[in-house]
Structures are given as structure tokens and as C-alpha cells.
Design an enzyme around this catalytic site. Sequence first.
Site, mmCIF file in Angstrom:
data_model
loop_
_atom_site.group_PDB
_atom_site.id
_atom_site.type_symbol
_atom_site.label_atom_id
_atom_site.label_comp_id
_atom_site.label_asym_id
_atom_site.label_seq_id
_atom_site.Cartn_x
_atom_site.Cartn_y
_atom_site.Cartn_z
ATOM 1 C CB THR A 739 -30.159 88.609 103.071
ATOM 2 O OG1 THR A 739 -29.486 87.665 103.921
ATOM 3 C CG2 THR A 739 -29.168 89.655 102.604
ATOM 4 C CB CYS A 740 -33.057 85.816 106.856
ATOM 5 S SG CYS A 740 -32.562 86.846 108.238
ATOM 6 C CG PHE A 741 -36.160 88.904 108.589
ATOM 7 C CD1 PHE A 741 -37.137 87.965 108.820
ATOM 8 C CD2 PHE A 741 -35.057 88.940 109.429
ATOM 9 C CE1 PHE A 741 -37.045 87.082 109.884
ATOM 10 C CE2 PHE A 741 -34.954 88.064 110.500
ATOM 11 C CZ PHE A 741 -35.936 87.125 110.724
#
Length: 772
Positions: A739-741
Site C-alpha cells: 500500500t505504501c507504493f
Amino acid sequence: FFLMAEIALRETIKGYFQQLTEGCGRASCRNQHCASNPLSTKKDPKEAALESFRLAQQFGITRLCMRPLILELKQAVARFNSDGTEEDVRAAIQHIFSTIDGVALAFSRTTGTEFSLDQQMLTDAYNLITQTGDGRFVDNLMSATASLAQATKVALSRWPASLAGTPAPSVPQSHAPTPAPATSTPTPASTPAPVHSSTPAPAPVSSTTSVSPVSTAEGATPSSESPSIPPALVALAVLFENPLFIDSIFADLFYELFRIVKTLPASAHSYLIKWWAEHIPVELEPLVSRVQQYVTIHVLTAAAATERYLINVDMNVEMTLVTLSLLHSANSARAQDGRPALDPAAFRNDAVEEHFQPRVNYELWRRAGVSTRHFSLCQFPFLLSAKDLSLMLSEENHEGHVEHANQLEALLYGREIMYLALVVSREQVIRDTMTQLGAIAREDPRALRKKLRVKFIGEEGVDEGGVQKEFFQVIFRNLFDPDYGMFLYNTDTRLHWFNRSSLESPGEFQLLGTIIGIALYNNVILDLHFPKAVYKKLKGQAVGLAELREFDPALGQGLDALLAYPGDDIADVFGWHFCIEYDEFGVTKTVDFCENGRDIPLTQANKHEFVRLYTKYILEDSIVTQFEAFRAGFNRVVGDSRVVSALVGPTELELLLIGTLDLDLMQLRARAAYDGFHPDSPLIKWLWEILGSMTDTEKRQFLAFTTGSERVPAGGLAGLRLVVVKQGGDSDRLPSAHTCFNALMLPAYSTKEKLARLLRLAIPHSEGFGMF
């Protein structure tokens, strides 16, 4: 006064005939009796003749897209454009301005409703715009050196006292273009006063509010109880309705009107707002569209002619936007008074948006007054999208960090000094967060605006954005847990409201406000379910029955029924007194709305006061402790923000915090990137087909799975970049995500059915970073 008797039947039939056979020329026409309507077809002359006669007899002029004289003028202009002959145009203009009835017909609305002017006021306006001193109004109109606007300049010069001395109608300051912030830190009290629902609506324009030239020519000051509209401004307002401006060849004339409006004093602007606030949406929309058209054409033309076009030095744009801001203020006044109004999106402009430069506009806005050659689009906040406001917050935050960053500390203690770093456990997330944020706020409140980095104790994962997103989800789930008791939940509206009987300390409510402020500066979309009343209260705006209806429709309907009940037996029917009873942990409590309220029965005379006090108790008095702590936490982060104070209203604040509900996943496709796949890979084609067939629930799950939030950012999904990464060959492994990317990891599944089945199994499970 636009009755069938005042318009020749012949002209009306002619208008319908042209409308049925040629159309009105508007691509967006929705009139079923017009050939320009995409759903209609052009009629042959015989059929059109019969239909024209029937429409004229049955509906008069109310089904005409344009009045006959406007059609005549458009045809004359078309001939002028094709062969350069201006005689037809001159004749058409002469026809329109030859009589008062001609002016009435030319300036009438295109929706079948009557114009706001009564006969006397129209006469005054007609005299003003035709008596230019030399008696050659039509010739001046066609002259390269004179214009309609010049006639208004002459008229305005005749009544200087009426513009400078006449008290303006009560129009809130927030209607004016937003001033630049003071160089010192503004306080909430410096924010322009908002328009409340209790603000009296501007009175309809009628003969009782008209002022004859005699009364204003002598500089008489009308009573402030019945503010009058100077005839010169009536003429100016009439000129804005002029059908000449439907054609671009008269652009210079329209620009003169913009120039006049920009130079008028604030009291005159207030009168124009009052005037335009009486336009219903279908009347206001053509004016807004016409001004927007001039803004768009000018910006695009100027940008094409200049390699490095800077909109902020374009004074033509600025003076046009002043007029647009007055129209926006008039529309806002209608909305605040509960009257039908245009969607605020009607006042945004794509061409202006394209040339919006956050850093330039923020700096010009911050330093307004230093230079007279530049202006900032921040002076017209209605133009700014949520995306623009988010960028402005970033600029403000960057400025604050640059001014206050201690470079020596950064060198001594490492780059973490530039972040707001939290280390929390899932089990004690509220306690850990309160403790750490409290310590940080006491030492340096500005640090709360830094980029947030979170680490969950005992879990892997470097926070590049995804852990941060989940932190907000976890802490909000805890704070809004029904067992925690901080909020009430309405199952019908799926909205939360503050629990007046909460046992939690004000610290938890302050924590929530602080967390929301931190999310605002980290561009994190939150899963908040607050009614609009919360955002209005955060911005210091009044709330009332309309906001109560949103959260609790059943209660709102009950109060509406009370207000509508006509009988004298109202006390017996409703059985209410000026108090409220409720159960709190098994004990019945009674709260009076006023002194001895439990002994005051309902009557027809006091029912409105009862509803006001009841609403005030629910939305304000009963939750003072909880909401003030919540507001204090929010202001601990954003309280000295010039952007939030001056540019962000309740609607924008809500949009920045919770995003939108637009779940068109196909918007992701335009910017999607691939690693190991390419856009024409069979699996990628299957993926987009599957996403397009998902239910709204599945779409929200997919967004949460891949981005960490099921909400759509304010700029829309088109602003997100989804990365689809190949993760090995065909297998039975479930898809995974970073989710961070915003990265979706997919094995090379062999069939579409397998991809669909495993993807739908994976997306409901989007919490925890142990897998990373």
C-alpha cells in the site's frame, strides 16, 4: 409584464419555426421543442409551421430557447460574420433598443420566467442606457471608439453620491474576493464572517425598492431599513443581460463592463450581489457561463501567444474574475438561505486550473500589497479545487519548516528530526499516541505538521506511506468503537455524532482532533462518517435544523411536522415542553432549554423558538465539553494556518479529509504502470475487465487493499498511480499489495476466472504489515 398580449403572435410563431427547423445553436440545449436538442430532430417546414402555431397558442413564449429579437440579432451577426455587412446588425440593434418593449423582449430570460425588473425600473434603466449625451446610442454602439460600457460610465458619473453614500444591503464580507492574509499570524477572529442560515435573504427587486433618478441625483440617503438600488447599477445589471454578448465580436464591450465592475466601490458590489441573488439557477447559469467563456477564451489565447504565460500578471483575467466572484457570492447567498442555487463547480474554470501554480500563487497571496502588477488566484478561493488547496497546504507547510528548521539539529540527530515519528503498539494505540503527541505538542506544536512516520511495535515494514495509512485506520476504529462510547452511531444515515454521556476524558476527543489535523497535512484520506455539521462547526459557522436532519432524519421530520402543524391543540398532539428527557445509564435526566422550560407547553406562538432551542441543544449545548476538546486538538495543528483559515471552507475541509465516493476504477487505468507486464498482456486486460464489473463494495475493498484507503482522494482516482507487478508464474497464491507504493502484486494466472476468484478472496483482507 411579459404577457402574450405584449408580443406579436407573428414574432412568437417565427421564433418557434426557426427553433424547430434550425435550432438555437446551443449544443447543450435540453428543450424538447428545439432542433438543437440532441434528442430531437429538425422538422420539415410544413410540420414546423403547424407545430409553431400550436406552441405559440399553448405556451406563449415560455418554450422558446431565445426570444425572437435575440434570434433576429444572432442571424444579423451571422450575416455580418459571413459577408462583413454591418447594416443588418445595426438594424437589429436599432430594433432592440428602439422601444422599452424591445428592451424588455431582448433582455428577457431564456426559460420562460419573468425578468426581475418591473416596468418603472426598466424604464429608468432604458433611459440611462440610451441617453448618452449625444443621442446617438446605436451609432455609438457600433463605433470602434464607443461602447455600451461607455453609456454606463456616463450613467455612473451622474450618481456618485448614491454609490458612495447609500448604505449597502446586508451582504456578508465572505462574498467579496478573499483578501490576502496578514503577514502576522491571523487569529480565527480575522476570518471573514460566514453567511448563516439566519441571514435575511435579499428582498426581491420590485417597484418599492426602485429609486427614481431624482432621489439619488440629489445624493439623498435612503433609509437603511429599506436599502435602494441606485439606477446606475440597475443599468449596469441590465447591460450584463445584453444579448449582444452572446457573440464574440462584442467581446471588447463585455470587457469594458468587467473593468467598470472592478473599479466600483464595495457598496456597489454589495448591490450587485443583492441583485444577482434574486436570479434563480436557470437565470444565473447563462450569466456565469458567459463570464466563464470570456475567462477561458482569454486565458487560452494568451497562453498560446506567450511561451511562458503567467496568469498572475494578466489584469484582464483579474478584472473578469472580480465579476465572477460577485456572481459566486450571489449564488452562495442563495445557498446559505436555503434557496435553489448552482453547483459550486459551475464557478471553477479548467483553463485557470491548468495555469495554477501553487508556489507562485501562495507567495503572491502572502505578500499581497507589495506589487500592484500581480494578483493571486487565492483571492478567488471558489476557483480552487481540493487538489489545489492540498498543494497550498503543502506550500504553507514547506514555508513553515524552512523558516523554523534547525539545520544543526538535523545534522546532530539525523534526518528523523524532519519527521513526526510515532512508535505505537496495536493493543495500546490510543494511550501510546496520546502520550507521544502530547509531549511533542508541548515542546514544538509546529512539529505536528511534519511528515508522519509510524512504526507498530513487533511488526516489520518501513513506513513509506502504507503503515501511516493503516495507523489512521486502527486508531479511528478504536476511537469510534461503540464500546468505547465516544460517539453515537445512526444506523440509518451511517453517521457518527458526539456522545453527550461519554465517560471518556476530553483528552481522547482532543486526540481525535489532533489526528485529523495531522492527516490533513499528510494528505491521508480518512474513513470518517461525520455529518456536515462537524465541518461547519470547525470553521465557526452556525448549524441548525438542516444539519440536524442530515444526521437524524427521523428527528428532523418530527420537528418539521411540528412546524407545519396548524392546530391550536399542538400541545396535546405533540406533548412536548421546553425541555428534553433522556436515559443515561438507567437514570432519566431532564434538561430545560430555558428557565422552567419543563413547565412551558408548546403553542403556535412559541413552536419556532422551541425548534431552535431543541436543535441548539442537540448540536451545541449538550456536547460543549466534547466538541471544544475536539476543536482544540484540531486547532493545535491547523490553528495558525493561513490557508485553512482563509481558503478552506466546510465543504473543502470535508473533501480534503474524506475524499469522494467516485468509484470509477477505470480512471486508474490511464496512469497505471506495469512491471513484468505490459498494457496488452492478457492478464492485464482481464484485470481491468474484472475491476469494471465489481460491485461498489468490492471496489472499496480493492482500493483499501492496494492504497490503504477505501476513499477516493479529492483529486480523483486519475491522480493515483497504480503499479501492477508480476510476482512469478502461474500459482494458487493470492494477490498481495504494497500500500505504501500503491502496488498490486499478481502471479501470472493462467485464466481470467482464476484471477477473478483469487483477487476477490484477497481484497477483503487488507490489514497488517507482517507479510512485508
